[in-house]
Structures are given as C-alpha cells and as structure tokens.
Design an enzyme around this catalytic site. Structure first.
Site, PDB file in Angstrom:
ATOM      1  CD  GLU A 156      -2.627   1.259   2.626  1.00  0.00           C
ATOM      2  OE1 GLU A 156      -3.021   0.162   3.054  1.00  0.00           O
ATOM      3  OE2 GLU A 156      -2.891   2.345   3.173  1.00  0.00           O
ATOM      4  CD  GLU A 205      -3.659   7.300   5.497  1.00  0.00           C
ATOM      5  OE1 GLU A 205      -4.568   6.471   5.758  1.00  0.00           O
ATOM      6  OE2 GLU A 205      -2.462   6.971   5.381  1.00  0.00           O
TER       7      GLU A 205
END
Length: 396
Positions: free
Chosen positions: A97, A102
């Site tokens: 990932e 974020e």
C-alpha cells in the site's frame, strides 16, 4: 477509468459509500471548467452505515508508475474526517500500500506511508501491517485546510523497482515539466519523502498490482482511534461517530477538486492499457463547483433533489488512439523519444504539441452503472472530466 465502490469500509469507518446513481441524484460531484469536485453529504443527519461519501478505485492496476496529481482542493482539516489518495492491491498487505495523501481530524501535515507484509523496512522502520512506515513532511501547506488556503498544489509519486519517491509542490512552485507531456523526475530536486529499497526491502516482492484510490471516510481505525487525543475534536462530542452523525454542516469543506491526474505506466512486462469499448458523448453545459447537496432529511429512503441540471447528450464519432513513442531510463524524461510505443487515454478534447509531433488526447468512457435506470447524463460528464489528463503511458 474508475469504479464507484459500495462495500463496507475496510477501515471500519462510519461511512456509506454510494454508487453512481445515488452520487448523481444527491449531487455529490460537480464539474466546472474541467475541474472535478466530489465530496460528502453535508446536509443530512447520518444513519445506517454512516455519512454518504464516494470511494473511487481505478480499473487499471499498476506495478511501477509515475503518478502526478494536481489538486485545487482536498478535504479540509475537519474533526472526524479521514481522506486519502493512495494505492493498494489484492490480498492486503501482501501487494503493498502506497499512501500519497492521508491525514485525520484537525491534522495540518500530510502523512506518506508504506504498508507491506513482513520483511520490509523502509525509512528506518518496519512497514509491516497497519502502522506501516510513515514520513511526515516538514514544510507547510501540504495538507488539509492550510493546503486549500494556499491554493492547492501538486503531488507526484515515482515507483520503481528500487525506490518509491514522493514530491509535493505548493501552487506557484511546480516544476514546468511536471504537468507537461514529458515529466523528468531527475530534475525535480529533493524529494518530500523517499523510501529506498535494497537488502532492507525488495520493492518488487512487496509492491505489485496496485489500484489508485480516492476516498473520504469518517472515524474508523485512525480518525476514531485518536479522537480522544485531539483536544479540539474531543471537546465537540463524546465520540467521533456521534459528531459525524449529528453535525452534517461541519463537512461542507470535505471535498476533492481535481485539476488533473496523470498516470505514466511503466515496465514492458505489464499489459498495455485496454482500449476496447472506449467511447464518450459530450455534454452541453458545465456544472457548478464545489459540490452542493440539496436533500431531504429522510436519509433512509435516499430521497434527494439536486440543483444539477439534466443535460442532453449529443452524438460523437468513435474515438481514435494515437501511438506515442517514448522511453524512460533511470529518472529520465517520461514522454517522447525514438523507441517504444504507448497509448494515451484522456477525457478532454485537447491536443499536445511538441516540435516533432502532435498527439490527440481521446475520450474514455465510464464503467456501466449497476443500475442503468438511475444513471444520468450528468454522471457521464463527471466521469469524463475525472479522466481529464489521466495518461497511461507504457514505456520501455
């Protein structure tokens, strides 16, 4: 091309990801001058799985890529929110990932993180599992409300077999070539975050077959898990879910506005982008941004009225695809050269001119809706513009 995901949030968020039909009927997206905005319900008290939102996942998967995202706006630093722009593959975390953007709650700094299965150490720490190996930039205006107030900016991620590099540039400091047809990462200077492979981590064993994802979830494992540690948020409600459920107006700024998304695909062992069944019909008039939701309070019935107009669809000849020759060597330019071939998929009828060639950017269609009865012409326009300048370049 992107799919609308409607499954339960794998990070246990208080969110209801909606399909194309509901997104269209509730006005969770808009288009203005080529920009695409997509956000969350900020009108209704939430119920059921949670607050309505959109999660978009690319149809294409990538092993190695250069991704360049020009954003005018990202979800603000709002209590309860957890927005992200990221990549991941099947059987998490065995395919890896890559978190490019974020953050949670009132955070003002982006967090770029790699997540893998065991045996991978990057940036001085283990990347295994949910914690991963994060890097936070030291500069300002790279995330949330501060990013928006500064006029947005550009993120770029280069993924090779030896490293994964991420750059951020605020508006006005973006390298000229970064948004052009021939980006040259070797000329971009210092990275914002760098994850170098080697004996500590074999990149190709831990990262493969990743999709691009945009989403905005609420609470969940991270935003909800640290709710009590944020003095601003914890003073608003006893729990993250209670706040997100009962304060819809707080989330008016929780939307993305994309100027362009360019994906340069690498490695000859990857299949070329499928060009079959691509078509698009132009829409007559623009839609205002940012997204505005006009809905009834009966959320269980999913009834909503939108200010978005119903626009007739006009006919258009089938698309054509122009070949593009190019190579890339160790950080050199992505773009034109004398060897290799590529296809460009895009969604805006514009042309790219270089001294030795002119390539027509062609239209790409959205995936069929699961419920064609609810699909609106507006939805096709949103998808067309979302793919504006999404270039899939296949180079040797």
């Amino acid at each position: 091309m992107f799919d609308f995901n409607t499954f339960d949030d794998p990070t246990h968020g208080y969110v209801n990801y909606v399909d194309q039909g509901i997104a269209a009927s509730q006005g969770l997206f808009s288009v203005n001058g080529g920009q695409v905005s997509f956000g969350v319900d900020h009108t209704n008290v939430a119920s059921g799985r949670g607050r309505n939102s959109i999660r978009l996942t690319s149809k294409a998967q990538y092993t190695h890529a250069l991704v360049v995202l020009d954003l005018a706006h990202m979800p603000g630093s709002i209590c309860g929110t957890w927005p992200s722009f990221w990549m991941t593959g099947p059987n998490w975390p065995s395919s890896g990932e890559i978190d490019i953007i974020e953050g949670v709650n009132t955070g003002s700094q982006n967090q770029m993180t790699m997540h893998t299965s065991g045996g991978c150490n990057l940036a001085g720490s283990s990347c295994e599992g949910g914690l991963g190996c994060p890097i936070k930039p030291t500069g300002a205006n790279n995330y949330g409300t501060n990013f928006n107030n500064a006029g947005g900016g550009v993120y770029a991620m280069q993924w090779t077999g030896g490293y994964i590099n991420i750059w951020f540039w605020p508006r006005g400091q973006v390298p000229t070539d970064a948004l052009g047809p021939n980006p040259r990462p070797s000329a971009w200077g210092a990275t914002t975050a760098s994850f170098i492979g080697g004996d500590n981590c074999n990149i190709d064993q831990h990262f493969m077959n990743n999709n691009l994802i945009f989403d905005t979830t609420f609470c969940g494992d991270w935003a909800g898990g640290v709710w009590g540690q944020d003095s601003t948020c914890s003073a608003l409600a006893g729990s993250c879910q209670a706040y997100v459920q009962n304060n819809p107006a707080a989330f008016a700024d929780a939307y993305w506005t994309v100027n362009s998304l360019r994906v340069y695909k690498s490695d000859m062992d990857q299949p070329a982008v499928q060009m079959a069944n691509l078509a698009m019909k132009p829409i007559a008039s623009p839609i205002d941004a940012p997204p505005v939701i006009k809905a009834t309070t009966n959320t269980s019935a999913m009834q909503a009225t939108s200010t978005l107009p119903t626009v007739p669809v006009e006919s258009q000849p089938p698309i054509s695809v122009q070949p593009l020759t190019h190579t890339n060597t160790n950080g050199g330019a992505y773009g034109s050269s004398e060897t290799g071939t590529a296809n460009i998929i895009a969604a805006r009828e514009v042309e790219v001119e270089t001294p030795d060639r002119q390539d027509t950017l062609v239209n790409a269609a959205e995936s069929p809706s699961e419920n064609k009865a609810t699909e609106a012409p507006i939805m096709r326009k949103m998808t067309r513009h979302l793919h504006k300048h999404v270039h899939h370049l296949h180079y040797s």
